[in-house]
Design a protein around this motif. Sequence first.
Motif, PDB file in Angstrom:
ATOM      1  N   VAL A  12       0.825  -1.212   0.000  1.00 51.86           N
ATOM      2  CA  VAL A  12       0.000   0.000   0.000  1.00 51.86           C
ATOM      3  C   VAL A  12       0.850   1.249   0.000  1.00 51.86           C
ATOM      4  CG1 VAL A  12      -1.945  -1.093   1.189  1.00 51.86           C
ATOM      5  CG2 VAL A  12      -0.194   0.102   2.529  1.00 51.86           C
ATOM      6  N   LEU A  14       0.183   5.444   1.184  1.00 53.49           N
ATOM      7  CA  LEU A  14      -0.708   6.439   1.767  1.00 53.49           C
ATOM      8  C   LEU A  14      -0.189   7.801   1.331  1.00 53.49           C
ATOM      9  CD1 LEU A  14      -0.597   3.874   3.743  1.00 53.49           C
ATOM     10  CD2 LEU A  14      -1.692   5.383   5.367  1.00 53.49           C
ATOM     11  N   ILE A  65      -5.587   5.796   0.895  1.00 56.03           N
ATOM     12  CA  ILE A  65      -4.832   4.544   0.825  1.00 56.03           C
ATOM     13  C   ILE A  65      -5.023   3.949  -0.566  1.00 56.03           C
ATOM     14  CG2 ILE A  65      -4.509   2.249   1.833  1.00 56.03           C
ATOM     15  CD1 ILE A  65      -6.027   3.406   4.358  1.00 56.03           C
ATOM     16  N   THR A  94     -10.630   5.291   9.813  1.00 52.72           N
ATOM     17  CA  THR A  94     -10.064   4.376   8.831  1.00 52.72           C
ATOM     18  C   THR A  94     -11.139   3.466   8.256  1.00 52.72           C
ATOM     19  OG1 THR A  94      -8.010   4.325  10.126  1.00 52.72           O
ATOM     20  CG2 THR A  94      -8.294   2.603   8.473  1.00 52.72           C
ATOM     21  N   CYS A 105      -3.440  -6.044   5.238  1.00 52.06           N
ATOM     22  CA  CYS A 105      -3.530  -4.655   4.779  1.00 52.06           C
ATOM     23  C   CYS A 105      -3.707  -3.682   5.939  1.00 52.06           C
ATOM     24  CB  CYS A 105      -4.656  -4.506   3.767  1.00 52.06           C
ATOM     25  SG  CYS A 105      -4.707  -2.878   2.993  1.00 52.06           S
ATOM     26  N   VAL A 109      -1.098  -0.707   6.963  1.00 57.19           N
ATOM     27  CA  VAL A 109      -1.487   0.703   7.017  1.00 57.19           C
ATOM     28  C   VAL A 109      -1.188   1.279   8.391  1.00 57.19           C
ATOM     29  CG1 VAL A 109      -3.484   2.266   7.039  1.00 57.19           C
ATOM     30  CG2 VAL A 109      -3.224   0.590   5.188  1.00 57.19           C
TER      31      VAL A 109
END
Length: 170
Positions: A12, A14, A65, A94, A105, A109
Amino acid sequence: MDLQPVLLGTTVELRPTVPEDWEALYAAASDPLIWEVHPEPNRWQEAAFRTYFERALESRGSLTIRDRETQAVIGASRYVYPDPVRDEIEIGFTFLVRSRWGGGCNREVKQLMLDHIHRYVGAAVFAVGRDNVRSRRAMEKIGGVLQDGRHERGNGQWLADHVFYRIARP
């Protein structure tokens, strides 16, 4: 303290939320099952999500994200309510698309966000809906410690329908 960094993980990335993210974030959030145990279960509806999105932009701490491989938007999170007296900041608001539930995931994050913010503050706190069993389990999996009693947010607000978890700097 930079509340809108670019954070790169294995799967991922951000990056700061911008107005142009509206369509992709709303598409990601428009699944009612994402919100079914959330304190605001109607957030999948456009009007409710519009409020969430506008507050995210106003917070100046919101992060979009994305999947690193496909660049698809898969959720959002944010840093809010820094509290210099308690040397902490809240990570919250979130959500992830359901296809990203149950794997690593959320952990990735949150770890990226924690690693970043722990350079500036001693702890991160997370407000979780009291009845949101899914998010409460996720907090425990990443090392969140349930706080006893009431917890006042960094903005002075009390949340009676939430519990708070804390993760201190290692």
